[in-house]
Scaffold this active site. Structure first.
Site, PDB file in Angstrom:
ATOM      1  N   GLY A  12       0.810  -1.225   0.000  1.00  0.00           N
ATOM      2  CA  GLY A  12       0.000   0.000   0.000  1.00  0.00           C
ATOM      3  C   GLY A  12       0.836   1.265   0.000  1.00  0.00           C
ATOM      4  O   GLY A  12       2.073   1.222   0.020  1.00  0.00           O
ATOM      5  N   GLN A  13       0.136   2.427  -0.010  1.00  0.00           N
ATOM      6  CA  GLN A  13       0.844   3.717  -0.103  1.00  0.00           C
ATOM      7  C   GLN A  13       1.827   3.889   1.047  1.00  0.00           C
ATOM      8  O   GLN A  13       2.999   4.184   0.834  1.00  0.00           O
ATOM      9  CB  GLN A  13      -0.178   4.871  -0.067  1.00  0.00           C
ATOM     10  CG  GLN A  13       0.476   6.251  -0.176  1.00  0.00           C
ATOM     11  CD  GLN A  13      -0.401   7.409   0.248  1.00  0.00           C
ATOM     12  OE1 GLN A  13      -1.388   7.233   0.971  1.00  0.00           O
ATOM     13  NE2 GLN A  13      -0.044   8.597  -0.182  1.00  0.00           N
ATOM     14  N   ASP A  35       1.266  -8.996   1.723  1.00  0.00           N
ATOM     15  CA  ASP A  35       0.140  -8.299   1.094  1.00  0.00           C
ATOM     16  C   ASP A  35      -0.691  -9.337   0.356  1.00  0.00           C
ATOM     17  O   ASP A  35      -0.215 -10.442   0.073  1.00  0.00           O
ATOM     18  CB  ASP A  35       0.640  -7.204   0.122  1.00  0.00           C
ATOM     19  CG  ASP A  35      -0.441  -6.160  -0.143  1.00  0.00           C
ATOM     20  OD1 ASP A  35      -0.365  -5.063   0.435  1.00  0.00           O
ATOM     21  OD2 ASP A  35      -1.402  -6.460  -0.887  1.00  0.00           O
ATOM     22  N   ILE A  36      -1.903  -8.953   0.038  1.00  0.00           N
ATOM     23  CA  ILE A  36      -2.812  -9.907  -0.623  1.00  0.00           C
ATOM     24  C   ILE A  36      -2.379 -10.141  -2.069  1.00  0.00           C
ATOM     25  O   ILE A  36      -2.711 -11.167  -2.670  1.00  0.00           O
ATOM     26  CB  ILE A  36      -4.260  -9.375  -0.536  1.00  0.00           C
ATOM     27  CG1 ILE A  36      -5.278 -10.487  -0.762  1.00  0.00           C
ATOM     28  CG2 ILE A  36      -4.478  -8.192  -1.469  1.00  0.00           C
ATOM     29  CD1 ILE A  36      -6.683 -10.108  -0.342  1.00  0.00           C
ATOM     30  N   TYR A 140     -15.129   3.619   6.966  1.00  0.00           N
ATOM     31  CA  TYR A 140     -13.676   3.587   7.243  1.00  0.00           C
ATOM     32  C   TYR A 140     -13.403   4.236   8.603  1.00  0.00           C
ATOM     33  O   TYR A 140     -12.722   3.666   9.450  1.00  0.00           O
ATOM     34  CB  TYR A 140     -12.945   4.330   6.137  1.00  0.00           C
ATOM     35  CG  TYR A 140     -11.502   4.679   6.384  1.00  0.00           C
ATOM     36  CD1 TYR A 140     -11.108   6.017   6.486  1.00  0.00           C
ATOM     37  CD2 TYR A 140     -10.533   3.697   6.473  1.00  0.00           C
ATOM     38  CE1 TYR A 140      -9.773   6.353   6.674  1.00  0.00           C
ATOM     39  CE2 TYR A 140      -9.188   4.028   6.666  1.00  0.00           C
ATOM     40  CZ  TYR A 140      -8.825   5.360   6.760  1.00  0.00           C
ATOM     41  OH  TYR A 140      -7.497   5.691   6.951  1.00  0.00           O
ATOM     42  N   LYS A 144     -12.083   2.563  12.075  1.00  0.00           N
ATOM     43  CA  LYS A 144     -10.856   3.029  12.727  1.00  0.00           C
ATOM     44  C   LYS A 144     -11.145   3.450  14.179  1.00  0.00           C
ATOM     45  O   LYS A 144     -10.354   3.187  15.082  1.00  0.00           O
ATOM     46  CB  LYS A 144     -10.243   4.176  11.937  1.00  0.00           C
ATOM     47  CG  LYS A 144      -9.577   3.729  10.630  1.00  0.00           C
ATOM     48  CD  LYS A 144      -8.458   2.731  10.915  1.00  0.00           C
ATOM     49  CE  LYS A 144      -7.800   2.213   9.652  1.00  0.00           C
ATOM     50  NZ  LYS A 144      -6.726   1.217   9.949  1.00  0.00           N
TER      51      LYS A 144
END
Ligand code: AKB
Length: 319
Positions: A12-13, A35-36, A140, A144
């Site tokens: 990811g980022q 990671d997936i 999201y 969180k």
């Protein structure tokens, strides 16, 4: 004892940049990136892992004698709204797996990324305080906020040392973002470098809290390396660096690219951005573990453009 680090969402980022920093800090053989999706460009230990699979996660923890976990896998705000219940399921199940495998296998420390998305319309927009009531407007943000409270619960009930940051929008040249509301602030630089027109999905005056990747990564390392007695907040720390609007970012870019052209066409992400703070009060991070950002909007703009010009030149793109 040699620390052995596992990262979920390493493609990811943030995860991709954090992995390189952790390899630098702990040695490439002591970092296990997962990671997936397989990342063929990756150097070092890499395992394909769907973090919703508890047994798969546990097998990797045991295989590599993991001592710390950085849980970076999640579905972000904008993409998350396309399938809310799936977002909840993925974001919560992966974190429950990390918490349980950490409890059962004596993991020393866990990092959990939270976000400004935990705040909602009700919170003060300017210098949003650490302990204000959380009423997130996205699934999201709901996931969180729930995750922060589970982190606190596992610390209080089991003594699991989970540490967390409420990241602002993260901007970096090293990786492309995926499905966030702040992603415009990365995409805009790629368009500027290629001297292309940019259509912004937020209104020009939409001010949001942002942080440059170098500062975000340094904050992550610093909170994880801080003495345990310094970590007072066991939900998640507010983290601040700078705040700006698209029109302010354009003004900064035009100091280097005066001809840069932009238009505005807000979409559903405007509603998400409108529910978030404009700026964050992070005095607890400053007091508890000496947080201090280094990059302002101009320093970020110059560093982004310098590095993206190198990247595109290396890739033989005419810029
Ligand atoms: C997003 O835009 O969803 C993320 C965030 C602010 O947490 N970048």
């Amino acid at each position: 004892m040699q620390e052995r680090i596992l990262i979920t969402g390493a493609g990811g980022q943030l995860g991709s940049v954090l992995t390189l920093k952790l390899q630098e800090n702990f040695g490439i053989d002591n970092v296990i990136a997962t990671d997936i999706h397989l990342d063929s460009t990756f150097s070092g230990h890499f395992e394909i892992l769907d973090a919703t699979d508890y047994k798969g996660l546990e097998d990797i923890v045991l295989k590599y004698s993991i001592t710390q976990i950085y849980h970076m896998a999640a579905i972000l705000s904008a993409n998350g709204e396309k399938n809310p219940l799936n977002t909840w399921d993925i974001n919560m199940k992966t974190f429950f797996n990390v918490l349980e495998v950490s409890r059962l296998h004596n993991i020393n420390k866990v990092f959990y990324p939270s976000s400004i998305a935990v705040y909602g319309e009700n919170a003060p927009k300017i210098n949003t305080p650490q302990d204000y009531f959380l009423a997130p407007a996205t699934v999201y943000g709901v996931s969180k906020a729930a995750g922060e409270n589970w982190a606190n619960y596992y610390y209080k009930k089991y003594g699991l040392d989970v540490r967390s940051l409420r990241y602002p929008g993260v901007i970096g040249y090293q990786s492309l973002p995926g499905g966030g509301t702040t992603d415009y602030a990365v995409d805009i630089f790629h368009k500027a470098i290629k001297k292309e027109h940019f259509e912004c999905f937020l209104n020009p005056t939409t001010t949001l809290p942002m942080i440059y990747m170098d500062d975000a990564i340094r904050a992550t390392i610093e909170i994880m390396e801080a003495p345990i007695e310094s970590i007072v907040i066991r939900t998640s720390y507010n983290l601040a660096s700078m705040s700006f609007s698209p029109e302010e970012l354009v003004a900064s870019i035009r100091k280097i690219y005066p001809e840069f052209q932009i238009s505005y066409n807000s979409d559903y992400r405007q509603g998400i951005a409108d529910s978030w703070p404009k700026s964050i009060d992070d005095k607890e991070a400053v007091t508890d573990w000496n947080w201090k950002p280094k990059y302002d909007i101009q320093a970020m703009t110059e560093d982004m453009i310098r590095n993206l010009k190198e990247k595109y030149t290396y890739e033989n793109l005419n810029i």
